[in-house]
Design a protein around this motif. Structure first.
Motif, PDB file in Angstrom:
ATOM      1  N   THR A 145     -25.988  13.542  -3.358  1.00 27.02           N
ATOM      2  CA  THR A 145     -27.115  12.897  -2.980  1.00 27.02           C
ATOM      3  C   THR A 145     -26.657  11.381  -3.435  1.00 27.02           C
ATOM      4  OG1 THR A 145     -28.696  14.427  -3.165  1.00 27.02           O
ATOM      5  CG2 THR A 145     -29.410  12.386  -3.359  1.00 27.02           C
ATOM      6  N   LEU A 146     -26.695  10.431  -2.581  1.00 23.25           N
ATOM      7  CA  LEU A 146     -26.423   9.030  -2.875  1.00 23.25           C
ATOM      8  C   LEU A 146     -27.593   8.366  -3.183  1.00 23.25           C
ATOM      9  CD1 LEU A 146     -23.735   8.670   0.077  1.00 23.25           C
ATOM     10  CD2 LEU A 146     -23.448   9.624  -2.088  1.00 23.25           C
ATOM     11  N   GLU A 147     -27.866   8.265  -4.322  1.00 26.11           N
ATOM     12  CA  GLU A 147     -29.219   7.695  -4.796  1.00 26.11           C
ATOM     13  C   GLU A 147     -28.909   6.318  -5.460  1.00 26.11           C
ATOM     14  OE1 GLU A 147     -32.198  10.450  -6.841  1.00 26.11           O
ATOM     15  OE2 GLU A 147     -30.187  11.026  -7.360  1.00 26.11           O
ATOM     16  N   GLY A 148     -29.976   5.275  -5.088  1.00 24.53           N
ATOM     17  CA  GLY A 148     -29.868   3.601  -5.694  1.00 24.53           C
ATOM     18  C   GLY A 148     -30.578   2.858  -4.804  1.00 24.53           C
ATOM     19  N   HIS A 149     -30.849   3.091  -3.413  1.00 25.59           N
ATOM     20  CA  HIS A 149     -31.462   2.243  -2.731  1.00 25.59           C
ATOM     21  C   HIS A 149     -33.192   2.423  -3.114  1.00 25.59           C
ATOM     22  CE1 HIS A 149     -28.748   0.622   0.071  1.00 25.59           C
ATOM     23  NE2 HIS A 149     -28.068   1.809   0.348  1.00 25.59           N
ATOM     24  N   LYS A 150     -33.662   0.961  -2.839  1.00 29.23           N
ATOM     25  CA  LYS A 150     -35.143   1.093  -3.281  1.00 29.23           C
ATOM     26  C   LYS A 150     -36.111   1.199  -2.093  1.00 29.23           C
ATOM     27  CE  LYS A 150     -34.013  -1.399  -7.633  1.00 29.23           C
ATOM     28  NZ  LYS A 150     -32.487  -1.414  -7.457  1.00 29.23           N
ATOM     29  N   ASN A 151     -35.589   1.389  -1.058  1.00 26.13           N
ATOM     30  CA  ASN A 151     -36.399   1.549   0.081  1.00 26.13           C
ATOM     31  C   ASN A 151     -35.727   2.528   0.985  1.00 26.13           C
ATOM     32  OD1 ASN A 151     -38.397   1.468   2.077  1.00 26.13           O
ATOM     33  ND2 ASN A 151     -38.729  -0.958   1.675  1.00 26.13           N
ATOM     34  N   VAL A 152     -36.304   2.676   2.504  1.00 27.56           N
ATOM     35  CA  VAL A 152     -35.581   3.480   3.110  1.00 27.56           C
ATOM     36  C   VAL A 152     -34.286   3.358   3.834  1.00 27.56           C
ATOM     37  CG1 VAL A 152     -35.846   4.243   5.775  1.00 27.56           C
ATOM     38  CG2 VAL A 152     -37.901   3.511   4.519  1.00 27.56           C
ATOM     39  N   PHE A 162     -10.813   7.812   8.230  1.00 25.67           N
ATOM     40  CA  PHE A 162     -10.614   8.278   6.917  1.00 25.67           C
ATOM     41  C   PHE A 162     -11.508   9.365   6.273  1.00 25.67           C
ATOM     42  CE2 PHE A 162      -9.418   4.093   7.697  1.00 25.67           C
ATOM     43  CZ  PHE A 162      -7.865   4.058   8.092  1.00 25.67           C
ATOM     44  N   GLY A 163     -12.773   8.801   6.068  1.00 31.97           N
ATOM     45  CA  GLY A 163     -13.766   9.667   5.789  1.00 31.97           C
ATOM     46  C   GLY A 163     -13.962   9.763   4.036  1.00 31.97           C
ATOM     47  N   ASP A 164     -13.348   8.855   3.645  1.00 29.25           N
ATOM     48  CA  ASP A 164     -13.184   8.976   1.989  1.00 29.25           C
ATOM     49  C   ASP A 164     -14.497   7.946   1.462  1.00 29.25           C
ATOM     50  OD1 ASP A 164     -12.132   6.587   2.570  1.00 29.25           O
ATOM     51  OD2 ASP A 164     -10.458   6.734   1.006  1.00 29.25           O
ATOM     52  N   LYS A 165     -15.084   7.322   2.360  1.00 27.71           N
ATOM     53  CA  LYS A 165     -16.185   6.386   1.981  1.00 27.71           C
ATOM     54  C   LYS A 165     -17.410   6.388   2.952  1.00 27.71           C
ATOM     55  CE  LYS A 165     -13.381   2.615  -0.392  1.00 27.71           C
ATOM     56  NZ  LYS A 165     -12.121   2.953   0.438  1.00 27.71           N
ATOM     57  N   VAL A 166     -18.429   6.080   2.361  1.00 25.50           N
ATOM     58  CA  VAL A 166     -19.815   6.184   3.140  1.00 25.50           C
ATOM     59  C   VAL A 166     -20.343   4.644   3.070  1.00 25.50           C
ATOM     60  CG1 VAL A 166     -21.998   6.896   3.282  1.00 25.50           C
ATOM     61  CG2 VAL A 166     -20.000   8.523   3.224  1.00 25.50           C
ATOM     62  N   VAL A 167     -21.062   4.191   4.084  1.00 25.54           N
ATOM     63  CA  VAL A 167     -21.876   2.900   4.050  1.00 25.54           C
ATOM     64  C   VAL A 167     -23.342   3.257   4.300  1.00 25.54           C
ATOM     65  CG1 VAL A 167     -21.321   1.949   6.198  1.00 25.54           C
ATOM     66  CG2 VAL A 167     -22.051   0.465   4.372  1.00 25.54           C
ATOM     67  N   THR A 168     -24.314   2.680   3.664  1.00 24.66           N
ATOM     68  CA  THR A 168     -25.731   2.844   3.935  1.00 24.66           C
ATOM     69  C   THR A 168     -26.424   1.450   3.966  1.00 24.66           C
ATOM     70  OG1 THR A 168     -26.038   2.992   1.605  1.00 24.66           O
ATOM     71  CG2 THR A 168     -25.725   5.235   2.547  1.00 24.66           C
ATOM     72  N   GLY A 169     -27.178   1.229   5.028  1.00 22.18           N
ATOM     73  CA  GLY A 169     -28.079   0.058   4.953  1.00 22.18           C
ATOM     74  C   GLY A 169     -29.394   0.616   4.879  1.00 22.18           C
ATOM     75  N   SER A 170     -30.077  -0.443   4.034  1.00 22.88           N
ATOM     76  CA  SER A 170     -31.564   0.160   3.849  1.00 22.88           C
ATOM     77  C   SER A 170     -32.648  -1.096   4.061  1.00 22.88           C
ATOM     78  CB  SER A 170     -31.474   0.263   2.230  1.00 22.88           C
ATOM     79  OG  SER A 170     -32.961   0.248   1.935  1.00 22.88           O
ATOM     80  N   PHE A 171     -33.802  -0.482   4.285  1.00 22.24           N
ATOM     81  CA  PHE A 171     -34.935  -1.684   4.276  1.00 22.24           C
ATOM     82  C   PHE A 171     -35.160  -2.303   3.089  1.00 22.24           C
ATOM     83  CE2 PHE A 171     -37.711   0.946   7.633  1.00 22.24           C
ATOM     84  CZ  PHE A 171     -36.501   0.751   8.678  1.00 22.24           C
ATOM     85  N   ASP A 172     -34.286  -2.053   1.931  1.00 21.38           N
ATOM     86  CA  ASP A 172     -34.409  -2.969   0.809  1.00 21.38           C
ATOM     87  C   ASP A 172     -33.500  -4.307   0.829  1.00 21.38           C
ATOM     88  OD1 ASP A 172     -31.630  -2.189   0.078  1.00 21.38           O
ATOM     89  OD2 ASP A 172     -32.281  -0.853  -1.444  1.00 21.38           O
TER      90      ASP A 172
END
Length: 432
Positions: A145-152, A162-172
């Protein structure tokens, strides 16, 4: 000292190129040549985009050897074996029937998105619960579980292949780059003024692009986590963004009714593709990067020449908003999905409609070809996904079971697994 290239009669001759090995690329079909020049290892593709199961293999092999100086006559039997393997992949699983493999109750709050890594053995889900989760496709087990964003957490992607990294974009307003193995947050990308709604890794995994409601896109250095440049020019939110296959150009689609092509190295806008009469919903480059498409709420899809910025075709036929567009792996066909409950398959070169996919009882928000280009999957608000024959438009399978609208459907690289995400807060894995 670096050994200088040989000089003959005062003319510098290029260094000899030595073929080291062949690599196969199944989708779209091609053979990659790994060769040595000087002391550098390089690769060069032999694209076989028009390969079909009934191709005359010997004629094709002769053509390849004739046109490609790196491949000697002695290598013919080897090249033939490779071509046969590519054909075998194209023919594979023609009669596949998909069945429900696993239901994952992924998050407590609604899902926003799901995405596969290249091999399809891992996938990720984003949610209103402010997390992204990494799953094992085969066991259905939650890995991280990748936790740390403060919104959706709204937009998510692996750095495929490669598959060794993930990027997440948030409403924060931030994006985060994560280690896909340990779950460690490597960088937080700050700079957007409002929500991030789309993002992508470049094909080399070196750059992340983010698109925001603030009308800008930004390019970020993955290794250092710093902003490289801001793509300025759109006058409304950017809702779609993608790199071409080489990673040299990026495409952005906006609610300002335009699509723009940008040069990645400089952040310069190369072309503004104007002509739609409504907001852009979806954009894509074809495999060659020569063409791109834009789907709009004006009910049309436009095909553009990426080098000149000229509109090549305007594809009409839908009687409601187009919500998603996509090419097959070779770029010979494209598919559009609409709020009118149908999808349409078009011939890219001629602009002719080849099939209309009729059967859903609600809008289709997502559409995609399988890697082989033989099937199309559609995700609908009628709570089902459907699998269609790309040639005939016949419905092959209805994937039933979700209890609310489906907003996400994706094939893995092999085309033998589909993942669907629904507002019922479950992900379903379908296999054949």
């Amino acid at each position: 000292a670096v050994d200088a290239p040989p000089r003959v009669d005062g003319v510098v001759r290029p260094r000899a190129m030595k073929l080291k090995r062949f690599l196969l690329r199944y989708y779209p079909p091609g053979i990659l040549l790994e060769y040595e020049q000087g002391n550098e290892l390089r690769t060069k593709p032999v694209d076989l985009l028009t390969l079909t199961p009934d191709a005359d293999v010997d004629v094709l092999v002769n053509q390849i050897v004739r046109h490609e100086p790196l491949i000697s006559e002695q290598r013919k039997p080897q090249v033939k074996k490779l071509v046969l393997k590519l054909i075998e992949k194209l023919e594979a699983r023609e009669a596949q029937n998909f069945y429900l493999f696993k239901i994952l109750r992924a998050h407590i709050l609604p899902l926003t998105n799901c995405a596969f890594n290249k091999s399809g053995d891992r996938f990720i889900t984003g949610s209103y619960d402010r997390t992204c989760k990494v799953w094992n496709t085969l066991t259905g087990e939650e890995m991280l579980t990748l936790e740390g964003h403060k919104n959706v957490v709204y937009a998510i992607a692996f750095n495929n292949p490669f598959g060794d990294k993930v990027v997440t974009g948030s409403f924060d307003k931030t994006a985060k780059i994560w280690d896909a193995v340990t779950g460690e947050c490597l960088h937080t990308l700050r700079g957007h003024a409002t929500e991030i709604v789309c993002l992508a890794f470049d094909p080399h995994g070196a750059i992340v692009a983010t698109g925001s409601m603030d009308s800008t896109a930004k390019l970020w250095d993955v290794e250092r986590g710093v902003e490289l440049c801001t793509l300025l020019g759109h006058t409304a939110e950017i809702v779609s963004l993608s790199f071409d296959q080489e990673g040299g150009k990026i495409l952005t689609g906006s609610f300002d009714h335009t699509t723009r092509i940008w040069e990645v190295a400089t952040g310069r806008c190369l072309h503004t593709l104007s002509g739609h009469r409504g907001e852009i919903s979806s954009t894509a480059f074809d495999f060659s990067g020569d063409l791109c498409i834009s789907g709009s709420i004006d009910r049309t899809c436009k095909v553009w020449n990426a080098a000149t910025g000229q509109c090549v075709h305007t594809l009409r036929g839908h009687n409601d908003e187009i919500l998603d567009v996509g090419f097959n792996a070779t770029g010979s066909r494209l598919v559009t999905a609409s709020a009118d409950g149908t999808a349409r398959v078009y011939n890219t070169m001629t602009g002719a409609c080849q099939a209309i996919l009729i059967g859903h009882d609600g809008e289709i928000s997502k559409v995609a070809f399988n890697p082989q280009g033989t099937k199309v999957v559609t995700a609908s608000s009628d709570r089902t996904c459907r699998l269609w024959d790309a040639e005939t438009g016949e419905c092959l399978t209805v994937l039933e079971g979700h209890t609310d609208e489906i907003f996400s459907a994706a094939f893995n690289y092999e085309g033998d697994t589909i993942i669907t995400g629904s507002k019922d807060n479950t992900c379903r894995i379908w296999k054949c």
